[in-house]
Design a protein around this motif. Structure first.
Motif, PDB file in Angstrom:
ATOM      1  N   ILE A  10     -33.383  27.626 -32.698  1.00 53.12           N
ATOM      2  CA  ILE A  10     -32.923  28.684 -31.811  1.00 53.12           C
ATOM      3  C   ILE A  10     -34.150  29.476 -31.352  1.00 53.12           C
ATOM      4  CG2 ILE A  10     -31.501  30.763 -31.617  1.00 53.12           C
ATOM      5  CD1 ILE A  10     -29.729  29.569 -33.840  1.00 53.12           C
ATOM      6  N   ILE A  11     -34.552  29.228 -30.117  1.00 57.79           N
ATOM      7  CA  ILE A  11     -35.725  29.898 -29.547  1.00 57.79           C
ATOM      8  C   ILE A  11     -35.317  30.486 -28.206  1.00 57.79           C
ATOM      9  CG2 ILE A  11     -38.132  29.679 -28.836  1.00 57.79           C
ATOM     10  CD1 ILE A  11     -38.308  27.128 -30.489  1.00 57.79           C
ATOM     11  N   ARG A  12     -35.307  31.787 -28.109  1.00 56.10           N
ATOM     12  CA  ARG A  12     -34.948  32.444 -26.855  1.00 56.10           C
ATOM     13  C   ARG A  12     -36.144  32.453 -25.913  1.00 56.10           C
ATOM     14  NH1 ARG A  12     -32.461  34.816 -31.076  1.00 56.10           N
ATOM     15  NH2 ARG A  12     -30.193  35.153 -30.915  1.00 56.10           N
ATOM     16  N   LYS A  13     -35.847  32.546 -24.639  1.00 55.57           N
ATOM     17  CA  LYS A  13     -36.920  32.493 -23.646  1.00 55.57           C
ATOM     18  C   LYS A  13     -37.935  33.610 -23.861  1.00 55.57           C
ATOM     19  CE  LYS A  13     -37.728  31.220 -18.902  1.00 55.57           C
ATOM     20  NZ  LYS A  13     -37.115  30.721 -17.656  1.00 55.57           N
ATOM     21  N   LYS A  14     -37.459  34.790 -24.266  1.00 55.11           N
ATOM     22  CA  LYS A  14     -38.356  35.920 -24.484  1.00 55.11           C
ATOM     23  C   LYS A  14     -39.285  35.706 -25.675  1.00 55.11           C
ATOM     24  CE  LYS A  14     -35.101  38.625 -27.314  1.00 55.11           C
ATOM     25  NZ  LYS A  14     -35.935  38.705 -28.519  1.00 55.11           N
ATOM     26  N   ASP A  15     -38.969  34.725 -26.520  1.00 53.58           N
ATOM     27  CA  ASP A  15     -39.783  34.455 -27.708  1.00 53.58           C
ATOM     28  C   ASP A  15     -40.748  33.285 -27.525  1.00 53.58           C
ATOM     29  OD1 ASP A  15     -38.563  36.504 -29.171  1.00 53.58           O
ATOM     30  OD2 ASP A  15     -36.892  35.204 -29.739  1.00 53.58           O
ATOM     31  N   MET A  16     -40.753  32.688 -26.338  1.00 51.94           N
ATOM     32  CA  MET A  16     -41.592  31.513 -26.107  1.00 51.94           C
ATOM     33  C   MET A  16     -43.078  31.804 -26.328  1.00 51.94           C
ATOM     34  SD  MET A  16     -39.999  28.697 -25.427  1.00 51.94           S
ATOM     35  CE  MET A  16     -38.268  28.270 -25.209  1.00 51.94           C
ATOM     36  N   ASP A  17     -43.550  32.940 -25.826  1.00 51.74           N
ATOM     37  CA  ASP A  17     -44.974  33.250 -25.971  1.00 51.74           C
ATOM     38  C   ASP A  17     -45.349  33.494 -27.431  1.00 51.74           C
ATOM     39  OD1 ASP A  17     -45.790  33.037 -23.264  1.00 51.74           O
ATOM     40  OD2 ASP A  17     -44.821  34.946 -22.837  1.00 51.74           O
ATOM     41  N   LYS A  18     -44.444  34.092 -28.180  1.00 51.82           N
ATOM     42  CA  LYS A  18     -44.683  34.295 -29.613  1.00 51.82           C
ATOM     43  C   LYS A  18     -44.779  32.955 -30.331  1.00 51.82           C
ATOM     44  CE  LYS A  18     -42.559  36.308 -33.758  1.00 51.82           C
ATOM     45  NZ  LYS A  18     -41.383  37.044 -34.280  1.00 51.82           N
ATOM     46  N   GLU A  19     -43.876  32.042 -30.010  1.00 55.51           N
ATOM     47  CA  GLU A  19     -43.896  30.707 -30.621  1.00 55.51           C
ATOM     48  C   GLU A  19     -45.164  29.954 -30.232  1.00 55.51           C
ATOM     49  OE1 GLU A  19     -41.769  29.203 -32.697  1.00 55.51           O
ATOM     50  OE2 GLU A  19     -40.302  30.829 -32.802  1.00 55.51           O
ATOM     51  N   ALA A  20     -45.551  30.079 -28.973  1.00 51.73           N
ATOM     52  CA  ALA A  20     -46.767  29.406 -28.508  1.00 51.73           C
ATOM     53  C   ALA A  20     -47.999  29.961 -29.210  1.00 51.73           C
ATOM     54  CB  ALA A  20     -46.903  29.564 -26.997  1.00 51.73           C
ATOM     55  N   SER A  21     -48.035  31.262 -29.411  1.00 47.10           N
ATOM     56  CA  SER A  21     -49.171  31.883 -30.107  1.00 47.10           C
ATOM     57  C   SER A  21     -49.264  31.391 -31.548  1.00 47.10           C
ATOM     58  CB  SER A  21     -49.031  33.406 -30.090  1.00 47.10           C
ATOM     59  OG  SER A  21     -49.193  33.900 -28.775  1.00 47.10           O
ATOM     60  N   PHE A  23     -48.250  28.488 -32.627  1.00 48.07           N
ATOM     61  CA  PHE A  23     -48.736  27.100 -32.533  1.00 48.07           C
ATOM     62  C   PHE A  23     -50.250  27.093 -32.356  1.00 48.07           C
ATOM     63  CE2 PHE A  23     -49.976  23.330 -30.230  1.00 48.07           C
ATOM     64  CZ  PHE A  23     -49.229  22.311 -30.802  1.00 48.07           C
ATOM     65  N   LEU A  24     -50.746  27.913 -31.423  1.00 48.20           N
ATOM     66  CA  LEU A  24     -52.185  27.949 -31.151  1.00 48.20           C
ATOM     67  C   LEU A  24     -52.974  28.564 -32.299  1.00 48.20           C
ATOM     68  CD1 LEU A  24     -52.063  28.950 -27.390  1.00 48.20           C
ATOM     69  CD2 LEU A  24     -52.843  26.760 -28.320  1.00 48.20           C
ATOM     70  N   GLN A  25     -52.407  29.540 -32.977  1.00 44.42           N
ATOM     71  CA  GLN A  25     -53.083  30.138 -34.127  1.00 44.42           C
ATOM     72  C   GLN A  25     -53.315  29.086 -35.201  1.00 44.42           C
ATOM     73  OE1 GLN A  25     -54.060  33.562 -34.077  1.00 44.42           O
ATOM     74  NE2 GLN A  25     -55.360  32.683 -35.663  1.00 44.42           N
ATOM     75  N   LYS A  26     -52.394  28.155 -35.305  1.00 39.50           N
ATOM     76  CA  LYS A  26     -52.492  27.082 -36.299  1.00 39.50           C
ATOM     77  C   LYS A  26     -53.447  25.977 -35.865  1.00 39.50           C
ATOM     78  CE  LYS A  26     -49.554  23.839 -38.893  1.00 39.50           C
ATOM     79  NZ  LYS A  26     -48.141  23.390 -39.123  1.00 39.50           N
ATOM     80  N   TYR A  27     -53.396  25.607 -34.588  1.00 33.89           N
ATOM     81  CA  TYR A  27     -54.112  24.422 -34.140  1.00 33.89           C
ATOM     82  C   TYR A  27     -55.328  24.686 -33.236  1.00 33.89           C
ATOM     83  CZ  TYR A  27     -50.084  21.822 -35.899  1.00 33.89           C
ATOM     84  OH  TYR A  27     -49.093  21.302 -36.704  1.00 33.89           O
ATOM     85  N   CYS A  28     -55.360  25.831 -32.551  1.00 39.31           N
ATOM     86  CA  CYS A  28     -56.477  26.113 -31.635  1.00 39.31           C
ATOM     87  C   CYS A  28     -56.588  27.614 -31.399  1.00 39.31           C
ATOM     88  CB  CYS A  28     -56.258  25.373 -30.314  1.00 39.31           C
ATOM     89  SG  CYS A  28     -57.620  25.517 -29.149  1.00 39.31           S
ATOM     90  N   PRO A  29     -56.985  28.379 -32.419  1.00 37.28           N
ATOM     91  CA  PRO A  29     -57.017  29.841 -32.292  1.00 37.28           C
ATOM     92  C   PRO A  29     -57.962  30.349 -31.209  1.00 37.28           C
ATOM     93  CG  PRO A  29     -58.097  29.115 -34.325  1.00 37.28           C
ATOM     94  CD  PRO A  29     -57.377  27.933 -33.772  1.00 37.28           C
TER      95      PRO A  29
END
Length: 236
Positions: A10-21, A23-29
């Motif tokens: 369950i990922i709301r559109k308003k949370d997409m940038d948080k989820e992307a961050s 992901f990037l914090q883990k793989y490409c900070p």
């Protein structure tokens, strides 16, 4: 991570940038610290332990990518014989339509990122499907057509992968920073008459900035325009 009854996150559109961050914090900070092209192939192969294979997926190019979730044969199009063949793949293989690399690098990078999102977010659903029917859990085939109003579980998977891929490739804060930097380099000129401008007209400035953003993040101009709209960034 909360899941619905179909085991889709369950990922709301308003949370997409948080989820992307995350992901990037883990793989490409470093992508959260300066505007740069996210090294998608390195993330996939070196950090997520995926294997990328460039193949012809289907005859009509309706499918641009595929994520393999379990070992076994996958049906692919063979251009040499003009037939569909079955080829064995290992779990964790990311297939990309090989014609993309010849025509659209931005779309190719988007496709790789889209498939990485499937691997990162959707494994539980495919694992559950494998208990019912292993053929259902073999792979996630991703069509070229985007889903704007998801209804089925498969629609939601594609909608999430598309939106998260855009947010990963063009991190919100870095994208805004670069857009503002580019905007500061242009000034709208004066309109002389109905056809001519003294200096740059707004449409031309927007075109220049879109081109520069696409080059900076190595994405398509269409992806940049969608991201500008999503983040409500006005260029002129």
């Amino acid at each position: 991570m909360h899941l619905n009854k179909d085991l889709v996150p369950i990922i709301r559109k308003k949370d997409m940038d948080k989820e992307a961050s995350q992901f990037l914090q883990k793989y490409c900070p470093e992508a959260l610290e300066e505007p740069l092209p996210v090294p998608v192939e390195d993330i996939a192969e070196l950090k997520m332990d995926l294997e990328i294979d460039y193949v012809n997926i289907d005859q009509d190019l309706d499918t641009l990518g595929m994520m393999i979730f379990s070992d076994g044969p996958v049906e692919l199009y063979d251009q040499d014989t003009d037939q569909y063949i079955r080829r064995a793949y290992k779990r964790g293989t990311l297939l990309v339509e090989s014609n993309l690399s010849e025509t659209n690098r931005g779309r190719e990078r988007f496709t790789i990122t889209h498939e990485m999102v499937h691997w990162d977010k959707h494994q539980l659903r495919f694992m559950a499907l494998s208990y019912k029917d292993k053929t259902l859990a073999k792979a996630c085939r991703c069509p070229i057509a985007k889903v704007y109003r998801p209804k089925t579980a498969e629609d939601w998977l594609e909608w999430q992968a598309d939106n998260l891929a855009a947010a990963i490739l063009m991190p919100a804060e870095m994208f805004k920073q670069k857009a503002e930097e580019l905007k500061s380099g242009y000034k709208v000129g004066e309109k002389i008459n109905g056809f001519m401008w003294k200096g740059f007209n707004p449409g031309l400035i927007k075109e220049f900035i879109v081109d520069d953003l696409a080059s900076t993040f190595q994405v398509s101009k269409q992806a940049v325009e969608i991201r500008l709209n999503t983040l409500d960034i006005q260029l002129v």
